[in-house]
Design a protein around this motif. Structure first.
Motif, PDB file in Angstrom:
ATOM      1  N   GLU A  39       0.851  -1.195   0.000  1.00 49.73           N
ATOM      2  CA  GLU A  39       0.000   0.000   0.000  1.00 49.73           C
ATOM      3  C   GLU A  39       0.884   1.241   0.000  1.00 49.73           C
ATOM      4  O   GLU A  39       1.949   1.257   0.618  1.00 49.73           O
ATOM      5  N   LYS A  40       0.453   2.273  -0.713  1.00 50.51           N
ATOM      6  CA  LYS A  40       1.171   3.542  -0.723  1.00 50.51           C
ATOM      7  C   LYS A  40       0.161   4.678  -0.719  1.00 50.51           C
ATOM      8  O   LYS A  40      -0.886   4.591  -1.365  1.00 50.51           O
ATOM      9  N   GLY A  41       0.478   5.737   0.020  1.00 45.81           N
ATOM     10  CA  GLY A  41      -0.412   6.885   0.041  1.00 45.81           C
ATOM     11  C   GLY A  41       0.115   7.963   0.966  1.00 45.81           C
ATOM     12  O   GLY A  41       1.278   7.938   1.385  1.00 45.81           O
ATOM     13  N   LYS A  42      -0.731   8.918   1.286  1.00 42.95           N
ATOM     14  CA  LYS A  42      -0.372   9.955   2.252  1.00 42.95           C
ATOM     15  C   LYS A  42      -0.255   9.307   3.632  1.00 42.95           C
ATOM     16  O   LYS A  42      -1.056   8.435   3.981  1.00 42.95           O
ATOM     17  N   PRO A  43       0.738   9.727   4.440  1.00 41.65           N
ATOM     18  CA  PRO A  43       0.904   9.125   5.765  1.00 41.65           C
ATOM     19  C   PRO A  43      -0.374   9.133   6.600  1.00 41.65           C
ATOM     20  O   PRO A  43      -0.732   8.118   7.214  1.00 41.65           O
ATOM     21  N   ALA A  44      -1.091  10.254   6.613  1.00 41.90           N
ATOM     22  CA  ALA A  44      -2.307  10.329   7.430  1.00 41.90           C
ATOM     23  C   ALA A  44      -3.341   9.306   6.974  1.00 41.90           C
ATOM     24  O   ALA A  44      -4.032   8.688   7.803  1.00 41.90           O
ATOM     25  N   ASP A  45      -3.446   9.106   5.649  1.00 43.52           N
ATOM     26  CA  ASP A  45      -4.411   8.141   5.128  1.00 43.52           C
ATOM     27  C   ASP A  45      -4.054   6.714   5.541  1.00 43.52           C
ATOM     28  O   ASP A  45      -4.920   5.940   5.964  1.00 43.52           O
ATOM     29  N   LEU A  46      -2.763   6.366   5.414  1.00 41.41           N
ATOM     30  CA  LEU A  46      -2.356   4.996   5.748  1.00 41.41           C
ATOM     31  C   LEU A  46      -2.443   4.736   7.249  1.00 41.41           C
ATOM     32  O   LEU A  46      -2.860   3.650   7.671  1.00 41.41           O
ATOM     33  N   PHE A  47      -2.054   5.719   8.048  1.00 41.49           N
ATOM     34  CA  PHE A  47      -2.083   5.517   9.492  1.00 41.49           C
ATOM     35  C   PHE A  47      -3.517   5.468  10.028  1.00 41.49           C
ATOM     36  O   PHE A  47      -3.829   4.655  10.899  1.00 41.49           O
ATOM     37  N   ASP A  48      -4.370   6.338   9.493  1.00 45.54           N
ATOM     38  CA  ASP A  48      -5.717   6.451  10.042  1.00 45.54           C
ATOM     39  C   ASP A  48      -6.743   5.564   9.339  1.00 45.54           C
ATOM     40  O   ASP A  48      -7.702   5.120   9.962  1.00 45.54           O
ATOM     41  N   HIS A  49      -6.514   5.302   8.055  1.00 45.81           N
ATOM     42  CA  HIS A  49      -7.497   4.514   7.289  1.00 45.81           C
ATOM     43  C   HIS A  49      -6.797   3.553   6.334  1.00 45.81           C
ATOM     44  O   HIS A  49      -6.989   3.647   5.111  1.00 45.81           O
ATOM     45  N   PRO A  50      -5.971   2.632   6.844  1.00 43.71           N
ATOM     46  CA  PRO A  50      -5.306   1.690   5.934  1.00 43.71           C
ATOM     47  C   PRO A  50      -6.335   0.823   5.205  1.00 43.71           C
ATOM     48  O   PRO A  50      -7.308   0.376   5.810  1.00 43.71           O
ATOM     49  N   GLN A  51      -6.099   0.638   3.912  1.00 39.15           N
ATOM     50  CA  GLN A  51      -7.054  -0.096   3.092  1.00 39.15           C
ATOM     51  C   GLN A  51      -6.787  -1.602   3.082  1.00 39.15           C
ATOM     52  O   GLN A  51      -7.708  -2.405   2.971  1.00 39.15           O
TER      53      GLN A  51
END
Length: 245
Positions: free
Chosen positions: A221-233
């Motif tokens: 998975e790759k994305g904005k840090p806040a997205d991965l930390f708060d809403h990992p897919q």
């Protein structure tokens, strides 16, 4: 590849005998990006980073750096390595040289700077990280945190286009971690392009502009840090973060 893309990795594979350390990794690093790479031990993070400047030779795939496939035969990799600053876990300072000599030997030999030019830049960088009084010291006289700050500014002496950090705080005592992360944080604020393998999740969240989670030699998975930390897919990302946060 856009004009802002500094490094582009295409279907990168790396085998160590029967072990597939990297299984077809593709990614882009743009100018000014702070890419933070996280994942469990053995996931291929450090192998990926070491492939970027060919400290590890890929088994297959392309590594385009400023448009040139540096993994292709007959490419002068040393010319491109000069544009990539590398900071290791274990500092890799020359023990028989002073701090100042450690910092000036490469600019003098490789960039053909005069000793005066190289020393002026080195002293300015040492002052910046609060170590100008250690210019004549030897590595054995420095703390771990001081050694790693020296290793960072030694890389900066070459005016690199990208800085690669391979778990730069993992060999440090806990109280020394902050002083090294602070230097890295300042570099990020300057807009310097960085790729960082780390277990420091606070740094990843605060400083990273993008976050990449690896497992079993692949990008999960790759994305904005806040997205991965708060809403990992991905379930694997969720599982990993639940154990480290």
């Amino acid at each position: 590849m856009t004009t802002d893309t500094l490094i582009r990795v295409e279907n990168l594979k790396k085998h160590f005998g029967d072990l597939e350390a990297l299984r077809g990794v593709s990614l882009e690093i743009t100018k000014g990006e702070v890419l933070v790479i996280i994942g469990p031990s053995g996931s291929g993070k450090s192998t990926l980073l070491r492939c970027l400047n060919l400290l590890e030779l890929p088994t297959a795939g392309k590594i385009l750096f400023e448009g040139q496939d540096i993994a292709a035969p007959k490419v002068n990799i040393n010319a491109y390595r000069m544009k990539m600053g590398m900071v290791f876990q274990q500092f890799n300072l020359f023990p028989h040289m002073t701090v100042l000599k450690n910092m000036t030997i490469a600019p003098i030999r490789l960039l053909k700077k005069t000793r005066e030019e190289a020393e002026e830049k080195a002293m300015a960088l040492l002052k910046r990280v609060g170590l100008s009084d250690r210019a004549d010291a030897y590595p054995s006289q420095l703390s771990g945190g001081q050694k790693q700050r020296i290793a960072i500014v030694r890389a900066l002496c070459m005016d690199p286009d990208v800085m690669l950090f391979d778990e730069p705080t993992s060999a440090l005592d806990p109280e020394m971690v902050g002083e090294v992360l602070e230097v890295m944080r300042e570099l990020a604020l300057e807009g310097r392009t960085m790729a960082v393998v780390t277990h420091e999740m606070g740094f990843a969240r605060e400083v990273g502009t993008s976050l990449l989670f690896m497992d079993q030699g692949q990008i999960v998975e790759k994305g904005k840090p806040a997205d991965l930390f708060d809403h990992p897919q991905n379930p694997r990302t969720r599982e990993f973060l639940s154990k480290v946060l």
